[in-house]
Design a protein around this motif. Structure first.
Motif, short mmCIF file in Angstrom:
data_model
loop_
_atom_site.label_atom_id
_atom_site.label_comp_id
_atom_site.label_asym_id
_atom_site.label_seq_id
_atom_site.Cartn_x
_atom_site.Cartn_y
_atom_site.Cartn_z
N GLN A 135 4.78 -4.08 -3.43
CA GLN A 135 5.55 -2.85 -3.59
C GLN A 135 4.64 -1.63 -3.57
O GLN A 135 4.99 -0.60 -3.00
N GLN A 136 3.46 -1.75 -4.17
CA GLN A 136 2.50 -0.65 -4.16
C GLN A 136 2.01 -0.38 -2.75
O GLN A 136 1.90 0.77 -2.34
N THR A 137 1.75 -1.44 -1.98
CA THR A 137 1.32 -1.28 -0.60
C THR A 137 2.42 -0.64 0.23
O THR A 137 2.15 0.23 1.07
N ALA A 138 3.66 -1.05 0.01
CA ALA A 138 4.78 -0.49 0.75
C ALA A 138 4.98 0.99 0.44
O ALA A 138 5.32 1.77 1.33
N LYS A 139 4.74 1.39 -0.80
CA LYS A 139 4.89 2.80 -1.17
C LYS A 139 3.83 3.66 -0.51
O LYS A 139 4.07 4.81 -0.16
N SER A 140 2.63 3.09 -0.32
CA SER A 140 1.54 3.88 0.26
C SER A 140 1.68 4.01 1.78
O SER A 140 1.14 4.93 2.37
N ALA A 141 2.39 3.08 2.44
CA ALA A 141 2.56 3.14 3.89
C ALA A 141 3.63 4.18 4.23
O ALA A 141 4.57 4.38 3.47
N PRO A 142 3.50 4.84 5.39
CA PRO A 142 4.53 5.80 5.80
C PRO A 142 5.88 5.11 5.98
O PRO A 142 5.95 3.95 6.37
N LYS A 143 6.93 5.84 5.72
CA LYS A 143 8.28 5.27 5.81
C LYS A 143 8.59 4.90 7.25
O LYS A 143 8.37 5.68 8.16
N GLY A 144 9.09 3.68 7.45
CA GLY A 144 9.45 3.22 8.77
C GLY A 144 8.31 2.58 9.55
O GLY A 144 8.49 2.18 10.69
N GLN A 145 7.13 2.48 8.95
CA GLN A 145 6.00 1.88 9.66
C GLN A 145 6.08 0.36 9.60
O GLN A 145 6.39 -0.21 8.57
N VAL A 146 5.80 -0.28 10.73
CA VAL A 146 5.87 -1.73 10.85
C VAL A 146 4.54 -2.23 11.39
O VAL A 146 4.00 -1.66 12.33
N GLU A 147 4.03 -3.28 10.78
CA GLU A 147 2.81 -3.93 11.26
C GLU A 147 3.22 -5.00 12.27
O GLU A 147 3.84 -5.99 11.91
N VAL A 148 2.88 -4.78 13.56
CA VAL A 148 3.29 -5.69 14.63
C VAL A 148 2.09 -6.53 15.04
O VAL A 148 1.02 -6.00 15.33
N THR A 149 2.27 -7.86 15.05
CA THR A 149 1.22 -8.80 15.40
C THR A 149 1.58 -9.49 16.71
O THR A 149 2.73 -9.91 16.89
N PHE A 150 0.60 -9.61 17.60
CA PHE A 150 0.78 -10.31 18.87
C PHE A 150 -0.10 -11.55 18.88
O PHE A 150 -1.31 -11.46 19.10
N PRO A 151 0.45 -12.75 18.61
CA PRO A 151 -0.35 -13.97 18.54
C PRO A 151 -1.03 -14.31 19.87
O PRO A 151 -2.12 -14.87 19.88
#
Length: 161
Positions: free
Chosen positions: A74-90
């Motif tokens: 929750q703390q990490t989510a609060k610090s990230a900008p709203k609507g930001q998604v970490e996208v991974t390409f395997p």
């Protein structure tokens, strides 16, 4: 014993009629009473001051660990900008790119250095199809976007690399 039975029946009959029994209860009946139920289950007992926290069993320890992990997320989510998604390409060696919800998947893949193939450009052939988190299929040629909502991490796998 016979006097006791007579006395008991008399008190039952008088109680049924609503009168009090003229016979006094026998002394041996009142002396053998059980203790009051207030002492059962810890009720009415004086509480000792807690000197040390009680030892945790495995379930409580696991619950505490999960609560700590949740607080960190929750703390990490609060610090990230709203609507930001970490996208991974395997297929690109688990390359991570940050994108906004609603961004075009084709542009996000290009940002990661991945080229998505197109054949028909209208979604019929399925060449441009990708999987989101290994489940939902999205066709990039039809303008598929990064999903909104509570999505914070997304893994995009190309069906036809």
């Amino acid at each position: 014993s016979e006097a006791f039975q007579t006395q008991m029946w008399a008190s039952i009959v008088f109680a049924a009629v609503g009168l009090t029994s003229p016979v006094a209860p026998a002394r041996h009946l009142t002396a053998a009473r059980a203790p009051a139920p207030a002492a059962q289950f810890g009720w009415g007992r004086p509480q000792a001051a807690p000197s040390a926290p009680p030892p945790q069993n495995a379930r409580d320890a696991d619950f505490a660990r999960r609560q700590e992990k949740l607080a960190q997320r929750q703390q990490t989510a609060k610090s990230a900008p709203k609507g930001q998604v970490e996208v991974t390409f395997p297929q690109k060696g688990n390359k991570v790119v940050y994108a906004q919800q609603g961004d075009n998947i084709g542009k996000v893949a290009a940002k990661a250095g991945l080229r998505i193939k197109f054949d028909c450009k209208n979604g019929r052939c399925g060449t441009c199809q990708v999987r989101l988190n290994g489940r939902a299929a999205a066709k990039v040629c039809q303008g598929a976007t990064i999903p909104g909502g509570a999505t914070r991490k997304l893994k995009i796998t190309l069906d036809n690399p």
